[in-house]
Scaffold this motif. Structure first.
Motif, PDB file in Angstrom:
ATOM      1  N   TRP A 154       0.834  -1.205   0.000  1.00  0.00           N
ATOM      2  CA  TRP A 154       0.000   0.000   0.000  1.00  0.00           C
ATOM      3  C   TRP A 154       0.871   1.258   0.000  1.00  0.00           C
ATOM      4  O   TRP A 154       0.791   2.112   0.887  1.00  0.00           O
ATOM      5  CB  TRP A 154      -0.966   0.011   1.191  1.00  0.00           C
ATOM      6  N   LYS A 188       3.870   1.380   2.919  1.00  0.00           N
ATOM      7  CA  LYS A 188       3.571   1.569   4.339  1.00  0.00           C
ATOM      8  C   LYS A 188       3.790   0.301   5.167  1.00  0.00           C
ATOM      9  O   LYS A 188       4.296   0.360   6.288  1.00  0.00           O
ATOM     10  CB  LYS A 188       2.128   2.040   4.510  1.00  0.00           C
ATOM     11  N   TYR A 189       3.329  -0.835   4.636  1.00  0.00           N
ATOM     12  CA  TYR A 189       3.386  -2.084   5.395  1.00  0.00           C
ATOM     13  C   TYR A 189       3.862  -3.200   4.468  1.00  0.00           C
ATOM     14  O   TYR A 189       3.066  -3.979   3.958  1.00  0.00           O
ATOM     15  CB  TYR A 189       2.008  -2.430   5.961  1.00  0.00           C
ATOM     16  N   HIS A 197      -5.368   3.500   5.310  1.00  0.00           N
ATOM     17  CA  HIS A 197      -3.954   3.422   4.931  1.00  0.00           C
ATOM     18  C   HIS A 197      -3.749   2.866   3.526  1.00  0.00           C
ATOM     19  O   HIS A 197      -2.635   2.901   3.013  1.00  0.00           O
ATOM     20  CB  HIS A 197      -3.170   2.581   5.950  1.00  0.00           C
ATOM     21  N   ASP A 225      -4.898   4.256   0.950  1.00  0.00           N
ATOM     22  CA  ASP A 225      -4.982   5.406   0.048  1.00  0.00           C
ATOM     23  C   ASP A 225      -6.211   5.340  -0.844  1.00  0.00           C
ATOM     24  O   ASP A 225      -6.140   5.523  -2.056  1.00  0.00           O
ATOM     25  CB  ASP A 225      -3.720   5.542  -0.821  1.00  0.00           C
ATOM     26  N   GLY A 284      -6.911  -2.655   9.825  1.00  0.00           N
ATOM     27  CA  GLY A 284      -7.025  -1.767   8.683  1.00  0.00           C
ATOM     28  C   GLY A 284      -8.098  -2.102   7.673  1.00  0.00           C
ATOM     29  O   GLY A 284      -8.225  -1.390   6.670  1.00  0.00           O
TER      30      GLY A 284
END
Length: 353
Positions: A124, A127-128, A214, A216, A340
Protein backbone atom coordinates in the motif's frame (compact mmCIF):
# COMPACT_ATOMS: atom_id res chain seq x y z
CA UNK A 1 -1.11 -17.51 -26.39
CA UNK A 2 -2.66 -14.65 -24.39
CA UNK A 3 -6.42 -14.37 -24.71
CA UNK A 4 -8.72 -11.66 -23.41
CA UNK A 5 -10.13 -12.07 -19.93
CA UNK A 6 -12.82 -10.49 -17.76
CA UNK A 7 -13.44 -10.53 -14.03
CA UNK A 8 -17.03 -11.63 -13.25
CA UNK A 9 -19.19 -9.60 -10.90
CA UNK A 10 -19.05 -10.71 -7.28
CA UNK A 11 -22.69 -11.84 -7.40
CA UNK A 12 -21.88 -14.37 -10.14
CA UNK A 13 -21.66 -17.98 -8.83
CA UNK A 14 -18.50 -18.99 -6.94
CA UNK A 15 -16.76 -22.33 -6.67
CA UNK A 16 -15.10 -21.23 -3.45
CA UNK A 17 -13.66 -18.28 -1.59
CA UNK A 18 -10.12 -17.71 -0.27
CA UNK A 19 -9.97 -16.09 3.17
CA UNK A 20 -6.96 -15.00 5.21
CA UNK A 21 -6.69 -16.35 8.76
CA UNK A 22 -5.01 -14.04 11.32
CA UNK A 23 -1.69 -15.77 11.89
CA UNK A 24 0.90 -13.21 13.06
CA UNK A 25 0.76 -12.62 16.80
CA UNK A 26 3.28 -9.79 16.53
CA UNK A 27 0.96 -7.92 14.15
CA UNK A 28 -2.35 -8.54 15.90
CA UNK A 29 -1.20 -8.61 19.54
CA UNK A 30 -4.25 -8.45 21.86
CA UNK A 31 -6.61 -8.43 18.85
CA UNK A 32 -5.46 -11.83 17.56
CA UNK A 33 -8.07 -13.93 19.34
CA UNK A 34 -10.97 -11.49 18.80
CA UNK A 35 -10.06 -11.06 15.11
CA UNK A 36 -10.07 -14.84 14.69
CA UNK A 37 -13.50 -14.99 16.29
CA UNK A 38 -14.77 -12.45 13.77
CA UNK A 39 -13.29 -14.44 10.87
CA UNK A 40 -15.00 -17.53 12.32
CA UNK A 41 -18.34 -15.66 12.20
CA UNK A 42 -17.58 -14.50 8.65
CA UNK A 43 -16.92 -18.10 7.56
CA UNK A 44 -20.14 -19.28 9.18
CA UNK A 45 -22.04 -16.49 7.43
CA UNK A 46 -20.84 -17.93 4.12
CA UNK A 47 -21.10 -21.65 4.86
CA UNK A 48 -24.24 -21.73 7.02
CA UNK A 49 -26.06 -18.46 6.35
CA UNK A 50 -29.37 -19.71 7.73
CA UNK A 51 -27.75 -20.79 10.99
CA UNK A 52 -25.93 -24.00 11.87
CA UNK A 53 -29.13 -26.04 11.53
CA UNK A 54 -29.90 -24.81 8.02
CA UNK A 55 -29.83 -27.15 5.05
CA UNK A 56 -28.25 -24.36 3.00
CA UNK A 57 -24.54 -24.86 2.39
CA UNK A 58 -22.62 -22.00 0.85
CA UNK A 59 -19.52 -21.99 -1.33
CA UNK A 60 -16.52 -23.83 0.05
CA UNK A 61 -13.96 -21.85 2.01
CA UNK A 62 -10.18 -22.08 1.58
CA UNK A 63 -8.67 -20.67 4.77
CA UNK A 64 -5.11 -19.46 4.23
CA UNK A 65 -2.81 -19.51 7.26
CA UNK A 66 0.86 -19.44 8.13
CA UNK A 67 2.58 -21.39 10.91
CA UNK A 68 1.83 -24.19 13.32
CA UNK A 69 0.05 -22.14 15.99
CA UNK A 70 -2.24 -20.57 13.39
CA UNK A 71 -3.04 -24.00 11.96
CA UNK A 72 -3.91 -25.36 15.39
CA UNK A 73 -6.28 -22.47 16.04
CA UNK A 74 -7.85 -22.89 12.59
CA UNK A 75 -8.30 -26.64 13.14
CA UNK A 76 -10.17 -25.94 16.37
CA UNK A 77 -12.42 -23.51 14.52
CA UNK A 78 -13.01 -25.99 11.69
CA UNK A 79 -13.80 -28.79 14.14
CA UNK A 80 -16.67 -26.77 15.57
CA UNK A 81 -18.38 -26.39 12.19
CA UNK A 82 -21.47 -28.52 11.48
CA UNK A 83 -19.76 -29.76 8.30
CA UNK A 84 -15.95 -29.36 8.57
CA UNK A 85 -15.47 -30.79 5.06
CA UNK A 86 -16.59 -27.44 3.61
CA UNK A 87 -13.49 -25.68 4.95
CA UNK A 88 -10.01 -26.46 3.63
CA UNK A 89 -6.87 -25.26 5.38
CA UNK A 90 -4.12 -24.04 3.08
CA UNK A 91 -0.68 -23.09 4.36
CA UNK A 92 1.07 -20.37 2.36
CA UNK A 93 3.68 -17.64 2.86
CA UNK A 94 1.07 -15.26 4.22
CA UNK A 95 2.38 -11.85 5.26
CA UNK A 96 -1.04 -10.88 6.59
CA UNK A 97 -4.68 -11.62 5.89
CA UNK A 98 -5.50 -9.06 3.19
CA UNK A 99 -5.97 -11.49 0.27
CA UNK A 100 -8.15 -9.07 -1.70
CA UNK A 101 -4.96 -7.09 -2.25
CA UNK A 102 -2.15 -9.65 -2.23
CA UNK A 103 -3.94 -12.63 -3.78
CA UNK A 104 -4.79 -13.30 -7.43
CA UNK A 105 -7.83 -11.73 -9.08
CA UNK A 106 -9.75 -14.54 -10.73
CA UNK A 107 -11.22 -13.96 -14.17
CA UNK A 108 -12.55 -15.92 -17.16
CA UNK A 109 -10.95 -16.07 -20.57
CA UNK A 110 -12.88 -15.56 -23.80
CA UNK A 111 -13.10 -19.36 -24.07
CA UNK A 112 -14.58 -19.69 -20.56
CA UNK A 113 -11.37 -20.91 -18.92
CA UNK A 114 -10.74 -19.83 -15.34
CA UNK A 115 -7.60 -17.67 -15.23
CA UNK A 116 -6.11 -15.12 -12.86
CA UNK A 117 -4.35 -11.77 -12.94
CA UNK A 118 -1.91 -10.35 -10.39
CA UNK A 119 -0.37 -6.94 -9.94
CA UNK A 120 2.79 -5.88 -8.19
CA UNK A 121 2.12 -5.25 -4.52
CA UNK A 122 4.23 -2.76 -2.59
CA UNK A 123 2.56 -2.71 0.81
CA UNK A 124 0.00 0.00 0.00
CA UNK A 125 2.56 2.50 -1.15
CA UNK A 126 5.40 1.23 1.01
CA UNK A 127 3.57 1.57 4.34
CA UNK A 128 3.39 -2.08 5.40
CA UNK A 129 5.71 -4.32 3.41
CA UNK A 130 5.74 -7.84 4.80
CA UNK A 131 7.85 -10.84 3.76
CA UNK A 132 6.27 -13.10 1.14
CA UNK A 133 3.28 -10.87 0.34
CA UNK A 134 4.55 -10.88 -3.25
CA UNK A 135 4.39 -14.71 -3.35
CA UNK A 136 0.84 -15.41 -2.25
CA UNK A 137 -0.86 -14.76 -5.62
CA UNK A 138 1.32 -17.35 -7.34
CA UNK A 139 0.76 -19.88 -4.55
CA UNK A 140 -3.03 -19.56 -4.59
CA UNK A 141 -3.25 -19.60 -8.40
CA UNK A 142 -1.08 -22.71 -8.48
CA UNK A 143 -3.21 -24.47 -5.88
CA UNK A 144 -6.35 -23.52 -7.81
CA UNK A 145 -4.70 -24.84 -10.99
CA UNK A 146 -5.28 -21.67 -13.00
CA UNK A 147 -2.99 -19.79 -15.35
CA UNK A 148 -1.73 -16.62 -13.70
CA UNK A 149 -0.74 -13.60 -15.74
CA UNK A 150 1.35 -11.07 -13.86
CA UNK A 151 1.25 -7.33 -14.51
CA UNK A 152 4.43 -6.39 -12.67
CA UNK A 153 4.84 -3.01 -14.37
CA UNK A 154 1.73 -1.85 -12.52
CA UNK A 155 1.24 -1.51 -8.77
CA UNK A 156 -2.30 -2.12 -7.62
CA UNK A 157 -4.53 -4.07 -5.29
CA UNK A 158 -7.84 -5.88 -5.72
CA UNK A 159 -9.50 -3.65 -3.13
CA UNK A 160 -8.88 -0.69 -5.44
CA UNK A 161 -10.94 -2.25 -8.25
CA UNK A 162 -14.72 -2.72 -8.19
CA UNK A 163 -16.28 -4.36 -11.27
CA UNK A 164 -19.77 -5.06 -12.57
CA UNK A 165 -18.77 -8.08 -14.68
CA UNK A 166 -19.88 -6.27 -17.84
CA UNK A 167 -16.77 -4.23 -18.49
CA UNK A 168 -17.17 -1.38 -15.97
CA UNK A 169 -14.76 -0.63 -13.12
CA UNK A 170 -14.78 1.96 -10.34
CA UNK A 171 -11.55 3.08 -8.70
CA UNK A 172 -9.95 6.17 -7.13
CA UNK A 173 -7.27 8.53 -8.32
CA UNK A 174 -5.94 8.69 -4.76
CA UNK A 175 -4.92 5.05 -5.01
CA UNK A 176 -4.00 3.98 -8.52
CA UNK A 177 -2.56 7.36 -9.58
CA UNK A 178 -0.74 7.87 -6.29
CA UNK A 179 2.95 8.76 -6.53
CA UNK A 180 3.65 5.92 -4.10
CA UNK A 181 2.34 3.41 -6.65
CA UNK A 182 2.37 4.47 -10.29
CA UNK A 183 4.07 7.88 -10.46
CA UNK A 184 4.68 7.75 -14.21
CA UNK A 185 1.17 6.68 -15.23
CA UNK A 186 -1.87 8.72 -16.15
CA UNK A 187 -5.51 7.62 -16.34
CA UNK A 188 -5.20 6.24 -19.85
CA UNK A 189 -2.11 4.21 -18.90
CA UNK A 190 -3.93 2.65 -15.95
CA UNK A 191 -7.02 1.97 -18.02
CA UNK A 192 -4.93 0.07 -20.56
CA UNK A 193 -3.66 -2.24 -17.83
CA UNK A 194 -7.16 -2.74 -16.42
CA UNK A 195 -8.43 -3.66 -19.89
CA UNK A 196 -5.76 -6.32 -20.33
CA UNK A 197 -5.99 -7.69 -16.78
CA UNK A 198 -9.73 -7.57 -16.09
CA UNK A 199 -11.47 -6.85 -19.40
CA UNK A 200 -12.44 -3.30 -18.46
CA UNK A 201 -14.02 -1.13 -21.15
CA UNK A 202 -15.11 1.81 -18.96
CA UNK A 203 -13.39 3.15 -15.84
CA UNK A 204 -15.22 5.48 -13.47
CA UNK A 205 -12.74 7.57 -11.50
CA UNK A 206 -13.60 8.74 -7.99
CA UNK A 207 -11.25 11.19 -6.33
CA UNK A 208 -10.48 9.87 -2.86
CA UNK A 209 -11.44 7.34 -0.24
CA UNK A 210 -12.06 7.37 3.49
CA UNK A 211 -10.06 9.40 5.96
CA UNK A 212 -7.81 7.12 7.96
CA UNK A 213 -7.60 4.49 5.22
CA UNK A 214 -3.95 3.42 4.93
CA UNK A 215 -4.71 1.90 1.51
CA UNK A 216 -4.98 5.41 0.05
CA UNK A 217 -8.60 5.23 -0.99
CA UNK A 218 -9.63 1.66 -1.74
CA UNK A 219 -12.92 1.68 -3.56
CA UNK A 220 -14.35 -1.38 -1.77
CA UNK A 221 -14.74 0.89 1.27
CA UNK A 222 -16.73 3.57 -0.54
CA UNK A 223 -18.64 2.29 -3.61
CA UNK A 224 -19.84 -1.17 -4.65
CA UNK A 225 -21.80 -2.54 -7.57
CA UNK A 226 -24.84 -4.46 -6.31
CA UNK A 227 -26.47 -5.30 -9.68
CA UNK A 228 -25.98 -4.38 -13.34
CA UNK A 229 -26.28 -0.62 -13.63
CA UNK A 230 -26.70 -0.20 -9.88
CA UNK A 231 -24.07 1.03 -7.40
CA UNK A 232 -24.16 1.62 -3.65
CA UNK A 233 -22.32 4.28 -1.65
CA UNK A 234 -22.65 5.95 1.75
CA UNK A 235 -24.06 9.14 3.21
CA UNK A 236 -22.82 10.73 6.44
CA UNK A 237 -24.02 9.60 9.85
CA UNK A 238 -23.95 12.26 12.54
CA UNK A 239 -22.74 15.85 12.45
CA UNK A 240 -19.15 14.76 13.11
CA UNK A 241 -18.81 12.22 10.28
CA UNK A 242 -15.24 12.87 9.05
CA UNK A 243 -16.06 11.78 5.49
CA UNK A 244 -19.09 13.99 4.82
CA UNK A 245 -17.50 15.98 1.98
CA UNK A 246 -15.95 12.84 0.48
CA UNK A 247 -19.33 11.09 0.44
CA UNK A 248 -20.92 14.07 -1.28
CA UNK A 249 -18.26 14.06 -4.00
CA UNK A 250 -18.65 10.29 -4.53
CA UNK A 251 -22.43 10.58 -4.84
CA UNK A 252 -22.14 13.43 -7.34
CA UNK A 253 -19.61 11.57 -9.50
CA UNK A 254 -21.58 8.32 -9.56
CA UNK A 255 -24.90 10.00 -10.34
CA UNK A 256 -23.35 11.64 -13.40
CA UNK A 257 -21.65 8.43 -14.62
CA UNK A 258 -22.62 5.81 -17.18
CA UNK A 259 -21.37 2.24 -17.37
CA UNK A 260 -19.76 0.31 -20.21
CA UNK A 261 -23.19 -0.52 -21.57
CA UNK A 262 -24.14 3.17 -21.73
CA UNK A 263 -26.58 2.97 -18.80
CA UNK A 264 -26.84 5.87 -16.38
CA UNK A 265 -26.00 4.44 -12.97
CA UNK A 266 -28.71 4.05 -10.36
CA UNK A 267 -27.12 5.14 -7.06
CA UNK A 268 -28.33 3.61 -3.80
CA UNK A 269 -27.36 5.32 -0.55
CA UNK A 270 -26.85 3.79 2.90
CA UNK A 271 -25.66 5.38 6.15
CA UNK A 272 -22.00 5.22 7.06
CA UNK A 273 -21.04 3.82 10.47
CA UNK A 274 -20.33 7.42 11.49
CA UNK A 275 -17.23 8.68 13.23
CA UNK A 276 -15.32 5.70 14.63
CA UNK A 277 -11.94 6.17 16.24
CA UNK A 278 -9.07 3.98 17.39
CA UNK A 279 -6.45 5.67 19.54
CA UNK A 280 -8.29 9.00 19.09
CA UNK A 281 -7.93 8.96 15.30
CA UNK A 282 -10.68 8.34 12.68
CA UNK A 283 -10.51 4.89 11.10
CA UNK A 284 -11.90 3.56 7.82
CA UNK A 285 -15.00 1.76 9.11
CA UNK A 286 -17.39 1.04 6.26
CA UNK A 287 -20.60 -0.84 5.54
CA UNK A 288 -19.39 -1.11 1.91
CA UNK A 289 -16.85 -3.80 2.81
CA UNK A 290 -19.50 -6.54 2.55
CA UNK A 291 -18.93 -9.85 0.79
CA UNK A 292 -21.49 -11.30 -1.64
CA UNK A 293 -21.45 -15.10 -1.28
CA UNK A 294 -23.51 -17.64 -3.22
CA UNK A 295 -26.40 -17.63 -0.73
CA UNK A 296 -25.68 -14.71 1.55
CA UNK A 297 -24.26 -11.24 1.97
CA UNK A 298 -22.01 -10.83 5.01
CA UNK A 299 -22.00 -7.21 6.18
CA UNK A 300 -19.48 -5.67 8.60
CA UNK A 301 -20.87 -3.73 11.54
CA UNK A 302 -18.96 -2.03 14.32
CA UNK A 303 -20.98 -2.32 17.50
CA UNK A 304 -17.98 -2.82 19.76
CA UNK A 305 -16.48 0.49 18.63
CA UNK A 306 -19.50 2.61 17.70
CA UNK A 307 -22.05 1.60 20.31
CA UNK A 308 -24.78 2.40 17.76
CA UNK A 309 -26.29 -0.42 15.73
CA UNK A 310 -28.87 1.70 13.88
CA UNK A 311 -26.72 2.63 10.83
CA UNK A 312 -25.73 -1.01 10.33
CA UNK A 313 -29.32 -2.22 10.57
CA UNK A 314 -30.44 0.35 8.00
CA UNK A 315 -27.57 -0.56 5.68
CA UNK A 316 -28.54 -4.24 5.81
CA UNK A 317 -32.20 -3.51 5.18
CA UNK A 318 -31.25 -1.49 2.11
CA UNK A 319 -28.92 -4.23 0.88
CA UNK A 320 -31.82 -6.68 1.11
CA UNK A 321 -33.75 -4.55 -1.37
CA UNK A 322 -31.04 -4.48 -4.04
CA UNK A 323 -29.03 -7.75 -3.86
CA UNK A 324 -30.63 -11.04 -4.85
CA UNK A 325 -29.70 -13.23 -1.90
CA UNK A 326 -31.70 -15.22 0.63
CA UNK A 327 -29.62 -14.39 3.69
CA UNK A 328 -28.02 -11.22 5.05
CA UNK A 329 -25.67 -11.71 7.96
CA UNK A 330 -24.34 -8.90 10.17
CA UNK A 331 -20.95 -9.64 11.74
CA UNK A 332 -19.02 -7.32 14.02
CA UNK A 333 -15.71 -6.41 12.42
CA UNK A 334 -14.33 -4.08 15.08
CA UNK A 335 -11.20 -6.13 15.77
CA UNK A 336 -10.37 -6.87 12.13
CA UNK A 337 -10.72 -3.12 11.58
CA UNK A 338 -7.85 -2.62 14.03
CA UNK A 339 -5.67 -4.15 11.30
CA UNK A 340 -7.03 -1.77 8.68
CA UNK A 341 -9.89 -3.50 6.86
CA UNK A 342 -12.85 -5.85 6.98
CA UNK A 343 -14.40 -8.92 5.36
CA UNK A 344 -14.11 -7.94 1.71
CA UNK A 345 -10.45 -7.05 2.30
CA UNK A 346 -9.59 -10.53 3.60
CA UNK A 347 -11.40 -12.53 0.92
CA UNK A 348 -11.10 -13.33 -2.79
CA UNK A 349 -13.82 -15.24 -4.63
CA UNK A 350 -13.03 -17.98 -7.13
CA UNK A 351 -15.72 -17.99 -9.85
CA UNK A 352 -17.56 -21.14 -10.84
CA UNK A 353 -16.60 -22.62 -14.17
Amino acid sequence: MITSRRQPAEWAPHDSVWIGWPSAADLWEDNLGPARAEVDDFVRGILFPGGDGSDIRGEKVNLVYRGGEARSAAEIMRGRLPDPSLLTLFEAPLGDIWLRDTGPVFAKSETGELVASAFRFNGWGGKYQLPSDDEIADKIAGHANVRLRRFDDFIGEGGAMEVDGEGTLITTRQCLLNKNRNPNMNEKDVEAVLKSALGIEKTIWLNEGLIGDHTDGHVDNIARFVAPGKVMCMRPTGDDDPNAEIFSDIEKTLKSATDAQGRKLEVVMVPSPGRIEIDDAPVAASHMNFYIANHSVVVPVYGVLSGDSAPGIEAIETLKSVIDRQYFVAVDSSHILSGGGSFHCISQQQPRM
